[in-house]
Design a protein around this motif. Structure first.
Motif, mmCIF file in Angstrom:
data_model
loop_
_atom_site.group_PDB
_atom_site.id
_atom_site.type_symbol
_atom_site.label_atom_id
_atom_site.label_comp_id
_atom_site.label_asym_id
_atom_site.label_seq_id
_atom_site.Cartn_x
_atom_site.Cartn_y
_atom_site.Cartn_z
ATOM 1 N N ALA A 67 0.832 -1.211 0.000
ATOM 2 C CA ALA A 67 0.000 0.000 0.000
ATOM 3 C C ALA A 67 0.864 1.258 0.000
ATOM 4 O O ALA A 67 0.568 2.232 -0.716
ATOM 5 N N ILE A 68 1.934 1.245 0.786
ATOM 6 C CA ILE A 68 2.826 2.402 0.843
ATOM 7 C C ILE A 68 3.504 2.623 -0.512
ATOM 8 O O ILE A 68 3.640 3.759 -0.971
ATOM 9 N N LEU A 69 3.906 1.535 -1.170
ATOM 10 C CA LEU A 69 4.505 1.661 -2.500
ATOM 11 C C LEU A 69 3.489 2.160 -3.525
ATOM 12 O O LEU A 69 3.812 2.982 -4.385
ATOM 13 N N LEU A 70 2.262 1.669 -3.430
ATOM 14 C CA LEU A 70 1.215 2.144 -4.334
ATOM 15 C C LEU A 70 0.977 3.637 -4.134
ATOM 16 O O LEU A 70 0.863 4.391 -5.100
ATOM 17 N N LEU A 71 0.922 4.082 -2.882
ATOM 18 C CA LEU A 71 0.689 5.495 -2.602
ATOM 19 C C LEU A 71 1.865 6.373 -3.024
ATOM 20 O O LEU A 71 1.715 7.586 -3.183
ATOM 21 N N ALA A 72 3.036 5.773 -3.244
ATOM 22 C CA ALA A 72 4.206 6.520 -3.724
ATOM 23 C C ALA A 72 4.205 6.691 -5.239
ATOM 24 O O ALA A 72 4.988 7.475 -5.778
ATOM 25 N N GLN A 73 3.316 6.004 -5.921
ATOM 26 C CA GLN A 73 3.295 6.035 -7.386
ATOM 27 C C GLN A 73 3.212 7.447 -7.960
ATOM 28 O O GLN A 73 3.939 7.761 -8.907
ATOM 29 N N VAL A 77 5.730 9.326 -10.765
ATOM 30 C CA VAL A 77 5.302 9.970 -12.012
ATOM 31 C C VAL A 77 5.767 11.430 -12.020
ATOM 32 O O VAL A 77 6.258 11.933 -13.035
ATOM 33 N N LEU A 78 5.651 12.102 -10.882
ATOM 34 C CA LEU A 78 6.106 13.485 -10.782
ATOM 35 C C LEU A 78 7.613 13.571 -11.024
ATOM 36 O O LEU A 78 8.105 14.528 -11.618
ATOM 37 N N ARG A 79 8.332 12.554 -10.584
ATOM 38 C CA ARG A 79 9.786 12.506 -10.815
ATOM 39 C C ARG A 79 10.087 12.430 -12.316
ATOM 40 O O ARG A 79 11.029 13.057 -12.794
ATOM 41 N N VAL A 80 9.280 11.683 -13.053
ATOM 42 C CA VAL A 80 9.422 11.658 -14.518
ATOM 43 C C VAL A 80 9.180 13.062 -15.068
ATOM 44 O O VAL A 80 9.922 13.533 -15.947
ATOM 45 N N CYS A 81 8.179 13.738 -14.529
ATOM 46 C CA CYS A 81 7.868 15.098 -14.983
ATOM 47 C C CYS A 81 9.024 16.065 -14.699
ATOM 48 O O CYS A 81 9.290 16.968 -15.489
ATOM 49 N N VAL A 82 9.709 15.875 -13.583
ATOM 50 C CA VAL A 82 10.893 16.685 -13.282
ATOM 51 C C VAL A 82 11.969 16.407 -14.330
ATOM 52 O O VAL A 82 12.599 17.332 -14.854
ATOM 53 N N ILE A 84 11.664 15.430 -17.411
ATOM 54 C CA ILE A 84 11.379 15.973 -18.749
ATOM 55 C C ILE A 84 11.203 17.488 -18.712
ATOM 56 O O ILE A 84 10.882 18.098 -19.721
ATOM 57 N N GLY A 85 11.432 18.079 -17.551
ATOM 58 C CA GLY A 85 11.451 19.536 -17.437
ATOM 59 C C GLY A 85 10.108 20.199 -17.236
ATOM 60 O O GLY A 85 9.981 21.408 -17.416
ATOM 61 N N GLU A 86 9.093 19.443 -16.851
ATOM 62 C CA GLU A 86 7.758 20.015 -16.687
ATOM 63 C C GLU A 86 7.447 20.463 -15.263
ATOM 64 O O GLU A 86 6.515 21.210 -15.040
ATOM 65 N N VAL A 87 8.206 19.965 -14.298
ATOM 66 C CA VAL A 87 7.949 20.270 -12.897
ATOM 67 C C VAL A 87 9.287 20.599 -12.244
ATOM 68 O O VAL A 87 10.302 19.973 -12.547
ATOM 69 N N ARG A 88 9.271 21.573 -11.370
ATOM 70 C CA ARG A 88 10.494 21.910 -10.634
ATOM 71 C C ARG A 88 10.700 20.932 -9.488
ATOM 72 O O ARG A 88 9.755 20.391 -8.916
ATOM 73 N N GLY A 89 11.951 20.746 -9.138
ATOM 74 C CA GLY A 89 12.310 19.821 -8.080
ATOM 75 C C GLY A 89 11.675 20.166 -6.739
ATOM 76 O O GLY A 89 11.373 19.282 -5.942
ATOM 77 N N LEU A 90 11.442 21.461 -6.480
ATOM 78 C CA LEU A 90 10.822 21.863 -5.215
ATOM 79 C C LEU A 90 9.392 21.349 -5.106
ATOM 80 O O LEU A 90 8.930 21.030 -4.010
ATOM 81 N N VAL A 91 8.708 21.249 -6.220
ATOM 82 C CA VAL A 91 7.348 20.702 -6.216
ATOM 83 C C VAL A 91 7.400 19.232 -5.824
ATOM 84 O O VAL A 91 6.583 18.761 -5.022
ATOM 85 N N LEU A 92 8.373 18.511 -6.354
ATOM 86 C CA LEU A 92 8.546 17.111 -5.989
ATOM 87 C C LEU A 92 8.866 16.978 -4.502
ATOM 88 O O LEU A 92 8.324 16.102 -3.823
ATOM 89 N N LEU A 93 9.707 17.852 -3.978
ATOM 90 C CA LEU A 93 10.030 17.807 -2.549
ATOM 91 C C LEU A 93 8.802 18.088 -1.687
ATOM 92 O O LEU A 93 8.598 17.445 -0.656
ATOM 93 N N ALA A 94 7.967 19.038 -2.113
ATOM 94 C CA ALA A 94 6.739 19.334 -1.371
ATOM 95 C C ALA A 94 5.794 18.134 -1.402
ATOM 96 O O ALA A 94 5.189 17.779 -0.377
ATOM 97 N N ALA A 95 5.682 17.490 -2.554
ATOM 98 C CA ALA A 95 4.834 16.290 -2.668
ATOM 99 C C ALA A 95 5.388 15.161 -1.808
ATOM 100 O O ALA A 95 4.624 14.433 -1.160
ATOM 101 N N LEU A 96 6.699 15.027 -1.772
ATOM 102 C CA LEU A 96 7.325 14.003 -0.938
ATOM 103 C C LEU A 96 7.049 14.266 0.542
ATOM 104 O O LEU A 96 6.739 13.342 1.300
ATOM 105 N N LEU A 130 -1.645 16.587 -10.548
ATOM 106 C CA LEU A 130 -0.582 17.493 -10.992
ATOM 107 C C LEU A 130 0.311 16.813 -12.021
ATOM 108 O O LEU A 130 0.678 17.418 -13.035
ATOM 109 N N ALA A 131 0.639 15.554 -11.768
ATOM 110 C CA ALA A 131 1.479 14.812 -12.713
ATOM 111 C C ALA A 131 0.759 14.646 -14.062
ATOM 112 O O ALA A 131 1.376 14.814 -15.119
ATOM 113 N N ALA A 132 -0.532 14.337 -14.031
ATOM 114 C CA ALA A 132 -1.292 14.178 -15.278
ATOM 115 C C ALA A 132 -1.311 15.484 -16.061
ATOM 116 O O ALA A 132 -1.105 15.502 -17.282
#
Length: 182
Positions: A67-73, A77-82, A84-96, A130-132
């Protein structure tokens, strides 16, 4: 009939995971790795379900980890977006950070009550949404096969967010029914 549909979905996810894993083994680039990890987080849940169908119930910690791994999905995806240049790393850190805060009760409280998953599901839906959106933006800026792949990924990611939103609404409805005694 539902079991057959579930089996087909599990086999499809397994095949996609094997394909992404094979691509990563051949290319060893960060995007291939991150895409493979997205599907690994989903496939893990199906593997656990398959093992339970064969051998019976597994220890509770196995389900908790899946369940924890599923919730990390969505983070993956957001990491892929980082990448390819669509999301800043700070957004990923906030989501994390949001992810870490919302899954913390899973490690502290036992047994987990279904309503306790609501913040984690909300974080999942927001991050996945956000990732979509980011994947769709990236797809619209590209042409050809890259556009099709990114827009397909955006659609699938958005549908997955909606599926978990529906799950969350079902949990909330059940919790309200229990409280009201209906």
């Amino acid at each position: 009939m539902n079991e057959l549909i579930s089996l087909v979905i599990e086999l499809l996810f397994g095949a996609v995971f094997v394909g992404t894993f094979w691509t990563w083994l051949r290319h060893r680039d960060p995007i291939s790795r991150d895409v493979m990890l997205v599907f690994a987080s989903l496939t893990g849940l199906f593997v656990v379900n398959g093992i339970e169908a064969l051998v019976g119930e597994l220890p509770g910690w196995v389900g908790l980890i899946s369940a924890i791994l599923l919730l990390a999905q969505p983070l993956l995806v957001l990491r892929v977006c980082v990448r390819i240049g669509e999301v800043r790393g700070l957004v990923l850190l906030a989501a994390l950070a949001a992810y870490a805060v919302t899954i913390a009760p899973f490690f502290v409280v036992s047994p987990i009550q279904p309503w306790m998953a609501m913040p984690a599901i909300g974080t999942f839906v927001a991050t996945e949404g956000l990732a979509a959106w980011s994947l769709a933006r990236a797809g619209l800026r590209r042409i050809g096969a890259a556009r099709v792949r990114l827009l397909t990924a955006a659609g699938a990611t958005g549908l997955f967010a909606l599926a978990l939103l529906g799950l969350g609404l079902g949990i909330a409805s059940d919790a309200l029914s229990d409280v009201s005694g209906s």
